[in-house]
Structure formats: structure tokens, C-alpha cells
Design a protein around this motif. Structure first.
Motif, PDB file in Angstrom:
ATOM      1  N   SER A  75     -15.876  53.905  92.251  1.00 27.17           N
ATOM      2  CA  SER A  75     -14.695  53.174  92.718  1.00 27.17           C
ATOM      3  C   SER A  75     -13.781  52.706  91.586  1.00 27.17           C
ATOM      4  N   LEU A  76     -14.077  53.092  90.364  1.00 28.97           N
ATOM      5  CA  LEU A  76     -13.289  52.615  89.222  1.00 28.97           C
ATOM      6  C   LEU A  76     -11.821  53.014  89.351  1.00 28.97           C
ATOM      7  N   VAL A  77     -10.949  52.072  89.020  1.00 31.08           N
ATOM      8  CA  VAL A  77      -9.523  52.354  88.867  1.00 31.08           C
ATOM      9  C   VAL A  77      -9.103  51.885  87.484  1.00 31.08           C
ATOM     10  N   ALA A  78      -7.951  52.341  87.036  1.00 32.13           N
ATOM     11  CA  ALA A  78      -7.432  51.914  85.740  1.00 32.13           C
ATOM     12  C   ALA A  78      -7.235  50.397  85.752  1.00 32.13           C
ATOM     13  N   ASN A  79      -7.457  49.774  84.606  1.00 32.03           N
ATOM     14  CA  ASN A  79      -7.296  48.322  84.506  1.00 32.03           C
ATOM     15  C   ASN A  79      -5.859  47.890  84.287  1.00 32.03           C
ATOM     16  N   GLY A  80      -4.969  48.857  84.086  1.00 31.99           N
ATOM     17  CA  GLY A  80      -3.561  48.552  83.937  1.00 31.99           C
ATOM     18  C   GLY A  80      -2.752  49.312  84.966  1.00 31.99           C
ATOM     19  N   PRO A  81      -1.558  48.829  85.321  1.00 36.24           N
ATOM     20  CA  PRO A  81      -0.732  49.499  86.325  1.00 36.24           C
ATOM     21  C   PRO A  81      -0.205  50.838  85.826  1.00 36.24           C
ATOM     22  N   ALA A  82       0.188  51.685  86.776  1.00 39.79           N
ATOM     23  CA  ALA A  82       0.591  53.058  86.453  1.00 39.79           C
ATOM     24  C   ALA A  82       1.815  53.114  85.545  1.00 39.79           C
ATOM     25  N   TRP A  83       2.703  52.146  85.642  1.00 39.68           N
ATOM     26  CA  TRP A  83       3.882  52.178  84.784  1.00 39.68           C
ATOM     27  C   TRP A  83       3.522  51.965  83.316  1.00 39.68           C
ATOM     28  N   HIS A  84       2.347  51.366  83.088  1.00 39.50           N
ATOM     29  CA  HIS A  84       1.960  51.000  81.725  1.00 39.50           C
ATOM     30  C   HIS A  84       0.895  51.916  81.147  1.00 39.50           C
ATOM     31  N   ALA A 121      -1.812  38.838  87.142  1.00 34.94           N
ATOM     32  CA  ALA A 121      -0.351  38.766  87.178  1.00 34.94           C
ATOM     33  C   ALA A 121       0.056  37.304  87.227  1.00 34.94           C
ATOM     34  N   TYR A 122       1.264  37.032  86.777  1.00 30.29           N
ATOM     35  CA  TYR A 122       1.776  35.664  86.787  1.00 30.29           C
ATOM     36  C   TYR A 122       3.296  35.722  86.885  1.00 30.29           C
ATOM     37  N   ARG A 123       3.836  34.930  87.783  1.00 26.51           N
ATOM     38  CA  ARG A 123       5.284  34.864  87.982  1.00 26.51           C
ATOM     39  C   ARG A 123       5.886  36.261  88.208  1.00 26.51           C
ATOM     40  N   GLU A 124       5.185  37.030  89.034  1.00 22.58           N
ATOM     41  CA  GLU A 124       5.614  38.359  89.484  1.00 22.58           C
ATOM     42  C   GLU A 124       5.656  39.405  88.369  1.00 22.58           C
ATOM     43  N   ARG A 125       4.895  39.172  87.317  1.00 24.40           N
ATOM     44  CA  ARG A 125       4.792  40.164  86.253  1.00 24.40           C
ATOM     45  C   ARG A 125       3.317  40.365  85.902  1.00 24.40           C
ATOM     46  N   ASP A 126       2.924  41.635  85.710  1.00 28.34           N
ATOM     47  CA  ASP A 126       1.541  41.948  85.394  1.00 28.34           C
ATOM     48  C   ASP A 126       1.179  41.461  83.994  1.00 28.34           C
ATOM     49  N   PHE A 127      -0.100  41.227  83.805  1.00 28.11           N
ATOM     50  CA  PHE A 127      -0.632  40.811  82.511  1.00 28.11           C
ATOM     51  C   PHE A 127      -0.212  41.755  81.391  1.00 28.11           C
ATOM     52  N   CYS A 128      -0.191  43.060  81.665  1.00 25.57           N
ATOM     53  CA  CYS A 128       0.210  44.032  80.635  1.00 25.57           C
ATOM     54  C   CYS A 128       1.639  43.781  80.178  1.00 25.57           C
ATOM     55  N   TRP A 129       2.504  43.400  81.106  1.00 29.95           N
ATOM     56  CA  TRP A 129       3.898  43.095  80.751  1.00 29.95           C
ATOM     57  C   TRP A 129       3.959  41.856  79.872  1.00 29.95           C
ATOM     58  N   TRP A 130       3.186  40.835  80.243  1.00 32.96           N
ATOM     59  CA  TRP A 130       3.194  39.615  79.430  1.00 32.96           C
ATOM     60  C   TRP A 130       2.676  39.878  78.025  1.00 32.96           C
ATOM     61  N   LEU A 131       1.636  40.673  77.893  1.00 36.44           N
ATOM     62  CA  LEU A 131       1.144  41.002  76.554  1.00 36.44           C
ATOM     63  C   LEU A 131       2.227  41.691  75.733  1.00 36.44           C
ATOM     64  N   SER A 140      -4.464  49.876  70.556  1.00 36.13           N
ATOM     65  CA  SER A 140      -4.811  51.200  70.032  1.00 36.13           C
ATOM     66  C   SER A 140      -5.768  51.991  70.914  1.00 36.13           C
ATOM     67  N   SER A 141      -6.696  51.332  71.597  1.00 41.19           N
ATOM     68  CA  SER A 141      -7.676  52.076  72.383  1.00 41.19           C
ATOM     69  C   SER A 141      -7.235  52.275  73.829  1.00 41.19           C
ATOM     70  N   PHE A 142      -6.007  51.856  74.152  1.00 41.22           N
ATOM     71  CA  PHE A 142      -5.465  52.071  75.481  1.00 41.22           C
ATOM     72  C   PHE A 142      -4.664  53.372  75.520  1.00 41.22           C
ATOM     73  N   ILE A 143      -4.401  53.860  76.724  1.00 41.86           N
ATOM     74  CA  ILE A 143      -3.763  55.175  76.867  1.00 41.86           C
ATOM     75  C   ILE A 143      -2.447  55.230  76.113  1.00 41.86           C
ATOM     76  N   TRP A 144      -1.572  54.263  76.359  1.00 45.40           N
ATOM     77  CA  TRP A 144      -0.268  54.296  75.695  1.00 45.40           C
ATOM     78  C   TRP A 144      -0.394  54.030  74.197  1.00 45.40           C
ATOM     79  N   GLY A 145      -1.370  53.182  73.824  1.00 46.24           N
ATOM     80  CA  GLY A 145      -1.526  52.831  72.411  1.00 46.24           C
ATOM     81  C   GLY A 145      -2.009  53.991  71.571  1.00 46.24           C
ATOM     82  N   VAL A 146      -2.943  54.778  72.112  1.00 43.39           N
ATOM     83  CA  VAL A 146      -3.472  55.909  71.358  1.00 43.39           C
ATOM     84  C   VAL A 146      -2.382  56.956  71.146  1.00 43.39           C
ATOM     85  N   TRP A 147      -1.449  57.055  72.083  1.00 43.26           N
ATOM     86  CA  TRP A 147      -0.345  58.013  71.947  1.00 43.26           C
ATOM     87  C   TRP A 147       0.505  57.662  70.724  1.00 43.26           C
ATOM     88  N   HIS A 148       0.795  56.390  70.529  1.00 47.59           N
ATOM     89  CA  HIS A 148       1.607  55.971  69.383  1.00 47.59           C
ATOM     90  C   HIS A 148       0.830  56.089  68.070  1.00 47.59           C
TER      91      HIS A 148
END
Length: 424
Positions: free
Chosen positions: A50-59, A205-215, A387-395
Motif C-alpha cells: 500500500s506504499l505511496v510516495a511521501n511527497g505530492p506528485a507536483w514535488h 500540510a499547513y495553511r493549505e500548503r504541503d510540508f514539501c512546499w514549506w520546506l 539529495s536523497s529525494f527524487i527531485w534532489g537526486v536529479w539536481h
């Protein structure tokens, strides 16, 4: 036996290897990617059903492709994540060779490059990129003996509740994997004990923004090193069921029994540290600090984001926190299985070059190792927190590819200068 020769060999066909391939291609570097199984194999066969990604698809994606059939705020299921990487490999025409295991890498003597022994053949490469990531070898503490009469598995071997024998379950580890597995087991009707160690507990999420956005806007993804004392602190965050903030008190109210960090085992009794309340309080402090920083950012920038006062409400401590269990007879508690959600370590036994410190960790600077021609990709904190996240490893792959490309240009000049000298 004929020896195949390549300029750059990338070991690993997961997110790190594909990111590396894309940037090497952009730099015009001939290369080959070797994957011992299938592309993104760990997403398919080394994670629970049942695993899903821990971050939203946009991120949690590469810049060049969005997830098909998924909204930007969706948390994508693991099979679709694996399918995404297969589609990405096809899109960039990555030269991936699957079903080939790298067994030994050694430096060539008297000439540049490395000899690479694989399960298929021998390859010579001028450069080698270890893109096998950070989650290679499951860590199971040597606490409970194998003959204790319990089913013991690492979280990477857990698939679903039906896999376990009847009875209660002890889950050791309060990071993302441990909490999600414990929650799933409880929802399936199991009696669950969760061993909670030091952790960070950010809001989903907080104030209608995901944790990834706040980071991102708070500059935390770009932090270049963990804060002192936080190197081994896990993060309890989840995308399960659309994404919810982890709340240990809520889990306890739903029937889960929380215990402190697992310390030892003897004569059928598991002993837990007296740190449960302290660990819960630390997680709360981390949670509140994110809310404080987010509120300050909103005020400073005049953003039109709705206030969320209910997010600051923390319920009373459950009895398992105020009157914690320090010793638990597993048989009397009906515990028949233990799931060790205790993380992973790296395994570079195949890399026979001097690039590791006394603790076995790679010696490198942003992925460029101390051994010329050897590179790493996908390591935690390789260049930053992400760095160990999908978008981070790309950079990070872009930086490594640029370094490889620059070295090739120096060598190309050297070869050209030698030819001109001979002609003269």
C-alpha cells in the motif's frame, strides 16, 4: 574474453541512475547504466503493497515529466512510481542494461580507468558512478535471537497484514515506514505496539500548503548539513490515505500502545528506554517550530493564506505515555511478530577502491570522490537535505555530470596536445 569499453559506467537503474543518465547525455558523455534487476526494482518488490510516495506528485518527480493520471497534490502509489521511471528511461533513451550485476570495480594499473567485473562480462570504464542510493542493506539490530519463536522481518520485507501470523505485532521504529506500517496493521484489526524513538514530526500540510512546499520556501531543502545531534533522527511523515499529519496521540487513542526506544531482550521480555514522553515532546516541538516559521513567512511576505488555529491544538498524553511500559513479556502480550523499521545502510563491497573512511562511508565532495574517476549519487545529504529525494537526486546528478564532462575535456586536450607534439 573480449572486454567492452565505455566512457562512463553508471551502477544502478533507479532514480539516481536515470537522473545521471539524463545529465550525461546532455553533456555528450557516452555511458552505460547497469541494473541488476529491473528499473526502479526496489519500488516494486522491496516495499509494502500500500506504499505511496511521501511527497505530492507536483514535488516528487523529475522536472522533465509529470506523473500521468495523477493530480498535482496526489500521493502516487509505488507501482505507478516505478512505471514513471520506466517511462522516463524510455523518454530520455537511457542506455540501461537490466539483469546485470556489478561484482567488482578495480582501478586499472598504469593507465586511466577501471576494470568492472559483472555477472555478464568484463567492462573497462574511464569513470564509474555508484548510483545505488542509500537504502541498500536493511539494518536489523541484534537484539532478539532468531530462535525466540517470533517472526522477525525488516520493513523492506513487509508486504501486508495477511503476511504475518495471527497475534499482536511489535513495530520498532517511528519514522515514516514504521508509523505507516503500524497504522495499517491496526486498521486491519491487529493489536499493535509501536516503539517510538527520537523523531521529527512535521505537519503534512499547513495553511493549505504541503510540508514539501514549506520546506522549499523556508530554505530547508537546501540546508547543506544536518543540525548537530540530528544526524540519526527519523522523520514521521506520510502520504497514506491522501496525506495526514502523523499524530502519535491519535494512534494511541485508536488503540495502539506506544513504548519507548527498544533497548534489549532477555528471557522473553523486551526492555524499552524511559524516553517515550521525551521523544513525543521532541516531535511536538519540531511540529510547532514548523508552524511558527510558516506563520512568520506568511506575515513577512503578506501571503493570502488562511489561518489554521486548530493545527496548534495538541491533545492530552495517553496513558501509555504517562505510565509507560518499560518491560514487556512478548508472549503474555500475544506478540507473534516483530517488524524492524530500523532503516538501511549502504553496501559498497563491490567497489574495490580506496574511497571510504574508517566507518565505511564514502569520502566525497558533492558526489565527487577522493579517488579520481569514482563518483557517488543518491546519498543522504550529498549536497543538501533534499539529495536523497527524487527531485534532489536529479539536481545532484547535474553537478556530477558536469564534473565528468569537464574531466573529459581536459583529457581530450591532453590527447590533442600529444598528437600535435608528435607532428611537430
Amino acid at each position: 574474453m573480449s572486454v567492452e569499453k565505455v566512457d562512463t559506467l553508471v551502477v544502478g537503474g533507479g532514480q539516481a541512475g536515470l537522473a545521471m543518465s539524463e545529465h550525461l547525455s546532455k553533456c555528450g558523455v557516452p555511458h552505460l547504466v547497469l541494473e541488476r534487476q529491473r528499473i526502479a526494482e526496489r519500488w516494486r518488490t522491496e516495499r509494502w503493497d500500500s506504499l505511496v510516495a511521501n511527497g505530492p506528485a507536483w514535488h516528487d518527480r523529475f522536472p522533465g515529466m509529470e506523473f500521468p493520471d495523477a493530480g498535482p497534490d496526489a500521493f502516487v502509489a509505488k507501482e505507478k512510481v516505478a512505471d514513471y521511471f520506466v517511462a522516463y528511461a524510455n523518454m530520455i533513451a537511457a542506455p540501461v542494461r537490466c539483469g546485470v550485476e556489478v561484482r567488482k570495480v578495480q582501478r586499472l594499473v598504469g593507465r586511466p580507468g577501471f576494470q568492472v567485473e559483472t555477472s555478464d562480462s568484463v567492462i573497462e570504464a574511464r569513470s564509474v558512478v555508484a548510483a545505488t542510493g542509500a537504502f541498500q542493506h536493511p539494518v536489523v539490530p541484534a537484539i532478539v535471537p532468531e530462535d525466540a519463536g517470533l517472526m522477525q522481518i525488516h520493513s523492506s520485507a513487509y508486504r501486508n497484514p495477511g503476511q504475518l501470523p495471527e497475534g499482536a505485532v511489535l513495530v520498532v521504529g517511528s519514522g515514516s515506514s514504521g508509523v505507516q506500517i503500524a497504522d495499517e496493521l491496526q486498521r486491519a484489526g491487529r493489536r499493535v505496539y509501536l516503539s517510538v524513538g527520537p523523531h521529527d514530526r512535521p505537519p503534512r500540510a499547513y495553511r493549505e500548503r504541503d510540508f514539501c512546499w514549506w520546506l522549499g520556501v523556508l530554505g530547508k531543502w537546501d540546508a547543506q548539513a544536518p543540525a548537530p545531534g540530528t544526524e540519526h533522527v527519523t522523520i514521521a511523515v506520510s502520504g497514506a490515505r491522501g496525506g495526514q499529519t502523523i499524530d502519535f496521540r491519535r494512534l494511541a487513542a485508536q488503540g495502539m500502545t506506544l513504548v519507548g526506544r527498544t533497548e534489549s531482550y532477555k528471557d522473553g521480555v523486551m526492555v524499552f528506554a524511559s524516553d517515550l514522553a521525551r521523544n513525543i515532546a521532541r516531535g511536538d516541538a519540531n511540529y510547532m517550530s514548523v508552524l511558527d516559521e510558516a506563520d512568520a513567512y506568511v506575515a513577512r511576505n503578506g501571503l493570502d493564506l488562511p489561518e489554521e488555529p486548530d493545527a496548534r491544538k495538541i491533545g492530552p498524553d495517553p496513558q501509555c505515555v504517562t505510565d509507560p511500559i518499560h518491560g514487556l513479556n512478548l508472549a503474555e502480550a500475544g506478540i507473534s511478530s516483530i517488524i524492524w523499521a530500523t532503516g538501511f545502510t549502504v553496501d559498497y563491497n563491490w567497489l574495490g577502491v580506496d574511497v571510504f573512511d574508517e566507518k565505511g562511508k564514502p569520502k566525497h565532495q558533492r558526489g565527487v570522490s577522493t579517488e579520481p574517476g569514482i563518483y557517488f549519487l543518491g546519498l543522504p545529504w550529498q549536497s543538501r537535505r533534499g539529495s536523497s529525494f527524487i527531485w534532489g537526486v536529479w539536481h545532484d546528478a547535474q553537478h556530477v555530470a558536469d564534473h565528468i564532462s569537464t574531466q573529459r575535456k581536459y583529457l581530450a586536450y591532453h590527447a590533442s596536445a600529444k598528437r600535435e607534439t608528435k607532428v611537430a
